[in-house]
Enzyme design. Structure first.
Site, PDB file in Angstrom:
ATOM      1  N   LYS A  54     -30.539  -3.792  -5.937  1.00  0.00           N
ATOM      2  CA  LYS A  54     -32.136  -3.071  -6.717  1.00  0.00           C
ATOM      3  C   LYS A  54     -31.980  -3.179  -7.970  1.00  0.00           C
ATOM      4  CE  LYS A  54     -31.381   1.868  -7.301  1.00  0.00           C
ATOM      5  NZ  LYS A  54     -31.878   1.479  -8.458  1.00  0.00           N
ATOM      6  N   ASN A  55     -30.885  -2.810  -8.939  1.00  0.00           N
ATOM      7  CA  ASN A  55     -31.247  -2.268 -10.466  1.00  0.00           C
ATOM      8  C   ASN A  55     -31.113  -4.035 -10.952  1.00  0.00           C
ATOM      9  OD1 ASN A  55     -30.757   0.136 -10.054  1.00  0.00           O
ATOM     10  ND2 ASN A  55     -28.656   0.610 -10.343  1.00  0.00           N
ATOM     11  N   ARG A 140     -37.369   5.577 -13.291  1.00  0.00           N
ATOM     12  CA  ARG A 140     -36.791   5.369 -13.846  1.00  0.00           C
ATOM     13  C   ARG A 140     -36.860   3.984 -14.715  1.00  0.00           C
ATOM     14  NH1 ARG A 140     -33.799   8.111 -18.463  1.00  0.00           N
ATOM     15  NH2 ARG A 140     -32.956   6.317 -20.169  1.00  0.00           N
ATOM     16  N   ASP A 164     -33.051  13.168 -14.186  1.00  0.00           N
ATOM     17  CA  ASP A 164     -33.367  13.121 -12.668  1.00  0.00           C
ATOM     18  C   ASP A 164     -31.863  13.759 -11.996  1.00  0.00           C
ATOM     19  OD1 ASP A 164     -30.918  10.973 -13.014  1.00  0.00           O
ATOM     20  OD2 ASP A 164     -32.762   9.250 -12.313  1.00  0.00           O
ATOM     21  N   ASP A 353     -22.153   4.465  -9.885  1.00  0.00           N
ATOM     22  CA  ASP A 353     -23.061   4.456  -8.368  1.00  0.00           C
ATOM     23  C   ASP A 353     -22.091   4.329  -7.956  1.00  0.00           C
ATOM     24  OD1 ASP A 353     -25.228   5.228 -10.129  1.00  0.00           O
ATOM     25  OD2 ASP A 353     -25.768   2.712  -9.744  1.00  0.00           O
TER      26      ASP A 353
HETATM   27  N1  EPU Z   1     -28.450   6.762 -22.104  1.00  0.00           N
HETATM   28  C1  EPU Z   1     -29.212   7.191 -23.972  1.00  0.00           C
HETATM   29  N2  EPU Z   1     -29.858   6.523 -23.725  1.00  0.00           N
HETATM   30  C2  EPU Z   1     -30.542   5.102 -23.758  1.00  0.00           C
HETATM   31  C3  EPU Z   1     -29.840   5.296 -23.071  1.00  0.00           C
HETATM   32  C4  EPU Z   1     -28.745   5.556 -22.375  1.00  0.00           C
HETATM   33  O1  EPU Z   1     -28.504   8.573 -23.740  1.00  0.00           O
HETATM   34  O2  EPU Z   1     -30.782   5.346 -24.850  1.00  0.00           O
HETATM   35  C5  EPU Z   1     -27.032   7.233 -21.752  1.00  0.00           C
HETATM   36  C6  EPU Z   1     -27.656   7.878 -20.365  1.00  0.00           C
HETATM   37  O3  EPU Z   1     -28.327   9.092 -20.534  1.00  0.00           O
HETATM   38  C7  EPU Z   1     -26.542   7.809 -19.632  1.00  0.00           C
HETATM   39  C8  EPU Z   1     -25.953   6.686 -20.240  1.00  0.00           C
HETATM   40  O4  EPU Z   1     -26.315   6.131 -21.350  1.00  0.00           O
HETATM   41  O5  EPU Z   1     -26.081   8.748 -19.426  1.00  0.00           O
HETATM   42  C9  EPU Z   1     -25.777   5.201 -19.458  1.00  0.00           C
HETATM   43  O6  EPU Z   1     -27.483   4.808 -19.558  1.00  0.00           O
HETATM   44  P1  EPU Z   1     -27.979   3.614 -19.244  1.00  0.00           P
HETATM   45  O7  EPU Z   1     -29.207   3.034 -19.657  1.00  0.00           O
HETATM   46  O8  EPU Z   1     -26.680   2.407 -19.122  1.00  0.00           O
HETATM   47  O9  EPU Z   1     -28.181   3.406 -17.713  1.00  0.00           O
HETATM   48  P2  EPU Z   1     -29.961   3.031 -17.221  1.00  0.00           P
HETATM   49  O10 EPU Z   1     -29.765   1.538 -17.336  1.00  0.00           O
HETATM   50  O11 EPU Z   1     -30.909   4.313 -16.444  1.00  0.00           O
HETATM   51  C10 EPU Z   1     -29.146   1.635 -15.137  1.00  0.00           C
HETATM   52  C11 EPU Z   1     -29.206   1.686 -13.393  1.00  0.00           C
HETATM   53  C12 EPU Z   1     -28.251   3.129 -12.330  1.00  0.00           C
HETATM   54  C13 EPU Z   1     -27.000   2.795 -12.984  1.00  0.00           C
HETATM   55  C14 EPU Z   1     -26.748   3.135 -14.861  1.00  0.00           C
HETATM   56  C15 EPU Z   1     -25.183   2.222 -15.060  1.00  0.00           C
HETATM   57  C16 EPU Z   1     -31.015   0.618 -12.798  1.00  0.00           C
HETATM   58  C17 EPU Z   1     -32.134   1.224 -12.951  1.00  0.00           C
HETATM   59  N3  EPU Z   1     -30.524   2.084 -13.028  1.00  0.00           N
HETATM   60  O12 EPU Z   1     -29.591   3.465 -14.885  1.00  0.00           O
HETATM   61  O13 EPU Z   1     -28.444   2.979 -11.287  1.00  0.00           O
HETATM   62  O14 EPU Z   1     -25.893   4.157 -12.425  1.00  0.00           O
HETATM   63  O15 EPU Z   1     -27.562   1.486 -14.611  1.00  0.00           O
HETATM   64  O16 EPU Z   1     -24.755   1.632 -14.593  1.00  0.00           O
HETATM   65  O17 EPU Z   1     -30.721  -0.185 -13.438  1.00  0.00           O
HETATM   66  C18 EPU Z   1     -28.574   4.272  -9.148  1.00  0.00           C
HETATM   67  O18 EPU Z   1     -28.690   3.050  -8.766  1.00  0.00           O
HETATM   68  O19 EPU Z   1     -28.630   5.027  -8.153  1.00  0.00           O
HETATM   69  C19 EPU Z   1     -28.322   4.367 -10.416  1.00  0.00           C
HETATM   70  C20 EPU Z   1     -29.059   5.499 -10.919  1.00  0.00           C
END
Ligand code: EPU
Length: 475
Positions: A54-55, A140, A164, A353
């Protein structure tokens, strides 16, 4: 068993492909109040096939925006989030069509419907710039259209996706990086508005944290920027490598994918491609933990065990027998698992995850486990639901101490997010009695037909509407 076609939470009009509705994993294919019941006491045994991540697939779909013309992405999971992303792209003026993957994945043999599809995306010369729709707030990941649209159009407006159930989830690193590349970014009535009046230009960016989403947005912006962009402390997830591979096939110049430093030399234009999505390591890891928790024997195909190194090591420490091949692995657990400590970290660390599965394992292990979450501030929110199943969990900030019990007890619980839902269903197999998990639309967001997979592994499981009495397992 019934699958209601009511769509109280998600109305996606003008879908050209009604067959898209036929699986519970598809948008609108299941009602938000659907529940899944599992009977405890089953050892998971058999083989499951995992399709594309998915991601990764969500971001590959956004990356298609970078080149006018027809891109085809295969091995795309048949889940709600992908359907929503397809709609986001349609509203930006793209043609989006979902077809059967060729060859159809082997799950069709025992699950009824294929778990994956291919998506054909026809990107116009000038895609829209306004992704300010309700859909962005529901997904998101759709923030990842920010980078490509800014690169292609020089201006974009995207709804702020907000937080979320797993935490607050900021965008500051996305915004700081794009600003360094010359974008002007403001917030306007719940939207992020970005413009690059003089075009994006290469620069050096050091991320405060290896954010997956920020790395993806910045790479997608950098591939069409003027000059060279260096992103330091970049995320190294296999999904980042996957998107970089697709971008390279489109003509982008990227060095260092899979390392902490990405160097991107901007090019004037890219061309469309056909690309197969990398296998889903989180879904694969879910089944691996399921095998260990239920003292079962599960073979997982379609995802590389190399992407689950630390998770599989933890299972070995817990007493599991793990055999690996290139794109498959087998996890067997004979005795009661031993307690192991787990710390989540960015890749190659233990994936956040898989935290609900790690807690589920700890809840039935012999001894006490210390589980530490370092990525999301709200990830332990589902622990209350796990406690309803009898798990002994004490949380303090980003730590949880879990004291294992021989057996949990069946109860009514609620899925609070994708992974929590999957973790609760598997924990339900370690109970005496029946566990009913409500709000399983969360599970549909990330797992294509979880019920059929559980059933294929020997689990007694039913799905139906909470109110319609359409499921037959007794309590
Ligand atoms: N963060 C910030 N500022 C930013 C970006 C991120 O503070 O500008 C913080 C976030 O709030 C979080 C942490 O950094 O606390 C990590 O965030 P990251 O950007 O790495 O995650 P994401 O891109 O929002 C993706 C996956 C998540 C997975 C995370 C970590 C997708 C759609 N989502 O989220 O997947 O947990 O990376 O590996 O790719 C899931 O599939 O259930 C899921 C939540």
């Amino acid at each position: 068993m019934t699958h209601s076609l009511r769509t109280p939470d998600l109305m996606i009009p003008d879908r050209p492909d009604p067959a898209w509705l036929s699986s519970p994993g598809d948008a609108g294919g299941a009602a938000v109040d659907d529940v899944i019941r599992v009977r405890g006491g089953t050892r998971m045994t058999g083989t499951v096939h995992v399709v594309g991540a998915k991601n990764s697939a969500l971001k590959l779909m956004a990356a298609a925006l970078l080149a006018p013309g027809r891109s085809v992405i295969t091995n795309v999971p048949r889940i709600t989030d992908i359907a929503i992303m397809g709609e986001v792209l349609r509203r930006l003026g793209c043609g989006v069509r979902f077809d059967a993957d060729d060859p159809v994945d082997p799950m069709v043999a025992y699950g009824g419907v294929p778990r994956s599809r291919s998506v054909t995306i026809d990107v116009p010369e000038t895609p829209g710039i306004d992704a300010d729709c309700d859909l962005v707030r529901r997904l998101r990941a759709s923030i990842c259209v920010l980078g490509p649209l800014l690169a292609r159009r020089g201006t974009v407006r995207v709804a702020h996706p907000g937080g979320d159930a797993i935490g607050s989830r900021g965008l500051d690193m996305h915004i700081a990086g794009l600003t360094r590349m010359g974008a002007e970014i403001s917030g306007e009535r719940g939207c992020v508005v970005a413009t690059a009046p003089h075009g994006l230009r290469g620069t050096e960016i050091v991320l405060d944290f290896p954010s997956v989403g920020a790395t993806e947005n910045l790479v997608m912006a950098a591939v069409l920027a003027q000059g060279t962009t260096v992103i330091d402390n970049a995320a190294r997830e296999p999904e980042i490598v996957d998107i970089c591979t697709m971008l390279q096939q489109m003509g982008a110049l990227i060095d260092g994918a899979g390392t902490s430093t990405l160097t991107v030399v901007g090019v004037p234009g890219l061309h469309p491609v056909r690309h197969a999505t990398v296998g889903d390591r989180i879904v694969a890891g879910t089944w691996a933990f399921g095998a260990a928790m239920t003292r079962g024997d599960v073979t997982v195909t379609g995802a590389s065990p190399a992407f689950l190194d630390i998770a599989l090591d933890k299972l070995v420490s817990a007493g599991a027998l793990v055999e690996t091949r290139r794109d498959a692995f087998r996890v067997r657990m004979v005795d009661r698992p031993r307690a192991v400590d787990v710390v989540t970290l960015p890749y190659p660390g233990f994936a956040t995850d898989l935290l609900p599965m790690a807690i589920g394992l700890a809840a039935v292990s012999d001894g006490a486990s210390l589980i530490t979450e370092n990525i999301f501030d709200g990830r332990f929110m589902f622990a209350n639901e796990m406690m309803r199943l009898g798990a002994d969990i004490q949380t303090d900030g980003h730590h949880a101490v879990v004291r294992g019990r021989q057996r949990l007890s069946g109860a009514l619980v609620r899925a609070t997010d994708i992974r929590a839902g999957a973790g609760l269903l598997i924990a339900g197999l370690c109970t005496e009695g029946v566990t009913e998990v409500s709000q399983v639309h969360h599970v549909d967001r990330g797992y294509p037909d979880f019920v059929a997979d559980l059933r294929a592994l020997g689990v007694e499981v039913e799905r139906g509407g909470a109110a319609d009495g359409g499921i037959s397992l007794g309590r």
